[in-house]
Design a protein around this motif. Structure first.
Motif, mmCIF file in Angstrom:
data_model
loop_
_atom_site.group_PDB
_atom_site.id
_atom_site.type_symbol
_atom_site.label_atom_id
_atom_site.label_comp_id
_atom_site.label_asym_id
_atom_site.label_seq_id
_atom_site.Cartn_x
_atom_site.Cartn_y
_atom_site.Cartn_z
ATOM 1 N N PHE A 79 0.821 -1.208 0.000
ATOM 2 C CA PHE A 79 0.000 0.000 0.000
ATOM 3 C C PHE A 79 0.859 1.264 0.000
ATOM 4 N N VAL A 80 0.168 2.391 -0.238
ATOM 5 C CA VAL A 80 0.787 3.717 -0.236
ATOM 6 C C VAL A 80 -0.141 4.638 0.556
ATOM 7 N N PRO A 84 14.025 3.296 5.970
ATOM 8 C CA PRO A 84 13.231 2.986 4.787
ATOM 9 C C PRO A 84 13.895 3.448 3.488
ATOM 10 N N ARG A 85 13.604 2.728 2.438
ATOM 11 C CA ARG A 85 14.176 3.012 1.119
ATOM 12 C C ARG A 85 13.656 4.336 0.573
ATOM 13 N N LEU A 86 14.512 5.085 -0.089
ATOM 14 C CA LEU A 86 14.101 6.283 -0.810
ATOM 15 C C LEU A 86 13.627 5.881 -2.203
ATOM 16 N N LEU A 87 12.378 6.188 -2.505
ATOM 17 C CA LEU A 87 11.794 5.997 -3.834
ATOM 18 C C LEU A 87 11.583 7.398 -4.385
ATOM 19 N N LEU A 118 6.336 -0.160 7.329
ATOM 20 C CA LEU A 118 6.896 0.964 6.566
ATOM 21 C C LEU A 118 8.264 0.579 6.016
ATOM 22 N N ASP A 119 8.401 0.584 4.686
ATOM 23 C CA ASP A 119 9.699 0.241 4.109
ATOM 24 C C ASP A 119 10.187 1.232 3.058
ATOM 25 N N THR A 120 9.377 2.269 2.761
ATOM 26 C CA THR A 120 9.715 3.167 1.650
ATOM 27 C C THR A 120 9.165 4.564 1.903
ATOM 28 N N HIS A 144 3.928 8.282 1.321
ATOM 29 C CA HIS A 144 4.051 9.002 0.046
ATOM 30 C C HIS A 144 4.494 10.453 0.231
ATOM 31 N N ARG A 145 4.311 11.250 -0.821
ATOM 32 C CA ARG A 145 4.906 12.581 -0.878
ATOM 33 C C ARG A 145 4.347 13.574 0.134
#
Length: 230
Positions: free
Chosen positions: A90-91, A178-181, A143-145, A121-122
Motif C-alpha cells: 500500500f501507499v 526505509p528506502r528512498l523511492l 513501513l519500508d519506503t 508518500h509525498r
C-alpha cells in the motif's frame, strides 16, 4: 550483488499495467483521479490489474486531494476491502494542517493492513519537519519506503535533500532506514546524481506517458527508463 534499480510506474487501469510491465516496470502504484494527484482506485480495478500482471502492486489509500486523512473510518473500511481482495502492498501518509504527521489516522489504517509493506508518500514533502516526521513514524509496522522528491516543488529543487537523506540512511541514522523511492518531476537527467548518491528506486507517472495523462502508459517510454536504470 546486482546494481539494478527498482522502477515503479503509476497505473490507472489494466491497459496501463500491461504496458508498464511490458516496458520493464518492477512494480506499479495503483491510483485513480490524477487530477487530485492520485486517489484510491476501485476495488474492481485492483482485482482486474492483479489478474492481468504478475509484478507487485502498491495501492494508494487516499480519499481526497491534499494530505488530510478525511474520513478515517471510511479509509479503514477501504483498506479492509482491498486486503480482502488480495492487496498486499500500500501507499499512504497523512498530515495535520500544521504539517505534522497524523499518526492517529495512519495507525487506524495500518490496523487493517496486517503488517503489509507500505510506502509513506509525498506528504513527507509537505511536512513541517521532515526529520521529525521520519522519527515519529519510524517504528510503524510495515513501513519500508518513502516516495519523495525532496521538495514540494519537485526533484529538481529537492536533489540536495535527497542526497543528504541517502547519506543519513547509509550512516544508519534513526528514521532513515526505509528506502528512498524518488518521484515527483523526476527526469532522466536527474539519475546520475541520484545514482551516485546510492539511491536505487525511482517512480514515474507522467514520464511514462509522453502524450499526456489522457493517454495510456507507453511501453517504449518505460523501457527507456528501464534501460537507463539497468
Amino acid at each position: 550483488m546486482s546494481n539494478r534499480a527498482l522502477l515503479e510506474v503509476i497505473a490507472l487501469d489494466v491497459e496501463d499495467a500491461v504496458a508498464a510491465q511490458a516496458g520493464g516496470a518492477d512494480r506499479l502504484e495503483l491510483v485513480t483521479d490524477m487530477a487530485a494527484d492520485g486517489l484510491t482506485p476501485p476495488r474492481e480495478t485492483f482485482a482486474a490489474i492483479r489478474a492481468a500482471v504478475d509484478i507487485p502492486l502498491r495501492v494508494m489509500l487516499r480519499r481526497a486531494d491534499g494530505f488530510a486523512a478525511g474520513d478515517v473510518a471510511e479509509l479503514a473500511r477501504t483498506a479492509r476491502a482491498l486486503r480482502a481482495e488480495g492487496a498486499e502492498e500500500f501507499v499512504l501518509g497523512f498530515l495535520h494542517p500544521d504539517g505534522s504527521p497524523d499518526l492517529d489516522a495512519v495507525e487506524a489504517v495500518l490496523a487493517e493492513l496486517d503488517g503489509c509493506r507500505w510506502t509513506f508518500h509525498r506528504a513527507i514533502d509537505r511536512a513541517a519537519d521532515r526529520d521529525g516526521l521520519r522519527k515519529a513514524v519510524a517504528d510503524l509496522p510495515g513501513l519500508d519506503t518513502y516516495l519523495t522528491a525532496g521538495s514540494a516543488a519537485g526533484v529538481a529543487e529537492g536533489l540536495p535533500v535527497l542526497v543528504a537523506e541517502a547519506a543519513a540512511g547509509r550512516r544508519g541514522e534513526p528514521g532513515y532506514g526505509p528506502r528512498l523511492l524518488v518521484g515527483g518531476g523526476l527526469a532522466l537527467t536527474h539519475l546520475p546524481v541520484l545514482r551516485e548518491a546510492g539511491i536505487d528506486a525511482f517512480h514515474i507517472g507522467g514520464a511514462a506517458r509522453p502524450s499526456g495523462w489522457e493517454h495510456p502508459v507507453s511501453p517504449t517510454a518505460v523501457a527507456a527508463w528501464r534501460e537507463a536504470l539497468a
